[in-house]
Design a protein around this motif. Sequence first.
Motif, short mmCIF file in Angstrom:
data_model
loop_
_atom_site.label_atom_id
_atom_site.label_comp_id
_atom_site.label_asym_id
_atom_site.label_seq_id
_atom_site.Cartn_x
_atom_site.Cartn_y
_atom_site.Cartn_z
N THR A 38 0.81 -1.21 0.00
CA THR A 38 0.00 0.00 0.00
C THR A 38 0.85 1.27 0.00
OG1 THR A 38 -0.23 -0.08 2.42
CG2 THR A 38 -1.98 -1.10 1.11
N GLU A 39 1.94 1.28 0.76
CA GLU A 39 2.79 2.47 0.79
C GLU A 39 3.46 2.71 -0.56
OE1 GLU A 39 5.45 2.35 4.14
OE2 GLU A 39 3.81 2.49 5.58
N GLU A 40 3.90 1.67 -1.22
CA GLU A 40 4.53 1.87 -2.53
C GLU A 40 3.51 2.30 -3.58
OE1 GLU A 40 7.74 2.20 -2.83
OE2 GLU A 40 7.72 1.74 -0.69
N LEU A 41 2.32 1.75 -3.53
CA LEU A 41 1.28 2.20 -4.46
C LEU A 41 0.99 3.68 -4.26
CD1 LEU A 41 -1.20 -0.81 -4.34
CD2 LEU A 41 0.06 -0.01 -6.34
N PHE A 42 0.92 4.11 -2.99
CA PHE A 42 0.60 5.51 -2.71
C PHE A 42 1.78 6.45 -2.93
CE2 PHE A 42 0.11 9.16 0.18
CZ PHE A 42 -1.03 9.72 -0.39
N GLY A 90 2.93 11.28 -9.89
CA GLY A 90 2.31 12.57 -10.19
C GLY A 90 3.28 13.73 -10.17
N PHE A 91 4.20 13.72 -9.20
CA PHE A 91 5.17 14.80 -9.07
C PHE A 91 6.30 14.70 -10.10
CE2 PHE A 91 4.16 14.72 -4.26
CZ PHE A 91 3.09 15.59 -4.42
N SER A 92 6.43 13.56 -10.76
CA SER A 92 7.57 13.34 -11.65
C SER A 92 7.58 14.28 -12.86
CB SER A 92 7.65 11.88 -12.09
OG SER A 92 6.53 11.55 -12.87
N ARG A 93 6.48 14.94 -13.12
CA ARG A 93 6.48 15.92 -14.23
C ARG A 93 7.42 17.08 -13.92
NH1 ARG A 93 0.52 18.51 -13.03
NH2 ARG A 93 0.98 18.72 -10.81
N TRP A 94 7.78 17.24 -12.62
CA TRP A 94 8.73 18.29 -12.21
C TRP A 94 10.17 17.79 -12.24
CZ3 TRP A 94 5.29 19.02 -7.39
CH2 TRP A 94 4.12 19.70 -7.75
N PHE A 142 12.96 14.16 -11.58
CA PHE A 142 13.18 13.12 -10.59
C PHE A 142 13.39 13.69 -9.19
CE2 PHE A 142 16.10 10.70 -7.95
CZ PHE A 142 15.36 9.53 -7.78
N TRP A 143 14.33 14.62 -9.02
CA TRP A 143 14.68 15.09 -7.67
C TRP A 143 13.53 15.79 -6.94
CZ3 TRP A 143 17.94 12.86 -4.82
CH2 TRP A 143 19.02 12.20 -5.38
N PRO A 144 12.81 16.71 -7.56
CA PRO A 144 11.68 17.29 -6.83
C PRO A 144 10.63 16.23 -6.44
CG PRO A 144 12.22 18.67 -8.69
CD PRO A 144 13.03 17.40 -8.83
N ALA A 145 10.34 15.32 -7.36
CA ALA A 145 9.36 14.27 -7.09
C ALA A 145 9.84 13.33 -5.99
CB ALA A 145 9.06 13.48 -8.37
N ALA A 146 11.11 12.94 -6.06
CA ALA A 146 11.66 12.03 -5.05
C ALA A 146 11.72 12.70 -3.68
CB ALA A 146 13.05 11.56 -5.48
N LEU A 147 12.17 13.94 -3.63
CA LEU A 147 12.27 14.63 -2.34
C LEU A 147 10.91 14.88 -1.71
CD1 LEU A 147 15.17 17.13 -3.10
CD2 LEU A 147 15.24 15.15 -1.56
N LEU A 148 9.95 15.31 -2.50
CA LEU A 148 8.62 15.59 -1.95
C LEU A 148 7.91 14.31 -1.50
CD1 LEU A 148 6.55 17.68 -1.25
CD2 LEU A 148 5.82 17.71 -3.62
N SER A 149 7.88 13.30 -2.35
CA SER A 149 7.19 12.05 -1.97
C SER A 149 7.92 11.35 -0.82
CB SER A 149 7.06 11.11 -3.18
OG SER A 149 8.32 10.71 -3.67
N SER A 150 9.25 11.43 -0.78
CA SER A 150 10.03 10.79 0.28
C SER A 150 9.89 11.53 1.61
CB SER A 150 11.49 10.70 -0.11
OG SER A 150 11.62 9.90 -1.26
N THR A 151 9.77 12.85 1.55
CA THR A 151 9.55 13.62 2.78
C THR A 151 8.20 13.25 3.38
OG1 THR A 151 10.92 15.44 2.00
CG2 THR A 151 9.33 15.95 3.73
N LEU A 152 7.18 13.15 2.56
CA LEU A 152 5.87 12.75 3.07
C LEU A 152 5.91 11.32 3.61
CD1 LEU A 152 3.68 14.35 0.27
CD2 LEU A 152 3.95 15.14 2.63
N PHE A 153 6.63 10.44 2.93
CA PHE A 153 6.81 9.06 3.39
C PHE A 153 7.46 9.03 4.76
CE2 PHE A 153 9.78 5.34 3.41
CZ PHE A 153 8.83 4.31 3.41
N ALA A 154 8.50 9.85 4.96
CA ALA A 154 9.20 9.89 6.24
C ALA A 154 8.29 10.45 7.33
CB ALA A 154 10.47 10.73 6.12
N LEU A 155 7.54 11.47 7.02
CA LEU A 155 6.69 12.11 8.02
C LEU A 155 5.55 11.22 8.52
CD1 LEU A 155 6.49 15.75 6.61
CD2 LEU A 155 7.76 14.97 8.63
#
Length: 93
Positions: free
Chosen positions: A13-17, A25-29, A31-44
Amino acid sequence: MAAAVTLVGAPATEELFFRGLLFGGFSRWGFWPAALLSSTLFALVHFDLGSIVPFLGIGIGLAWLYHRSHTLWHPILFHLLFNTISFTILALA
């Protein structure tokens, strides 16, 4: 029951989300912006201030796996392996 949720349910479920929906969704910006934003939310969402940096790193690694492989199976399997190792260490402690 907790083991099944931790070892199988959470990785799927976490990987799907976080990788499929958010990173995708963020990858249009890029790799790095998408990875940092999705990973920050994952960590939080793991609710442990002491683990934010390690979970941020894990999230970036999982995003990279998804980005390189173009499939969620690789990050799901890595997440499952990570949770299995963590769960085993905690169970033996």
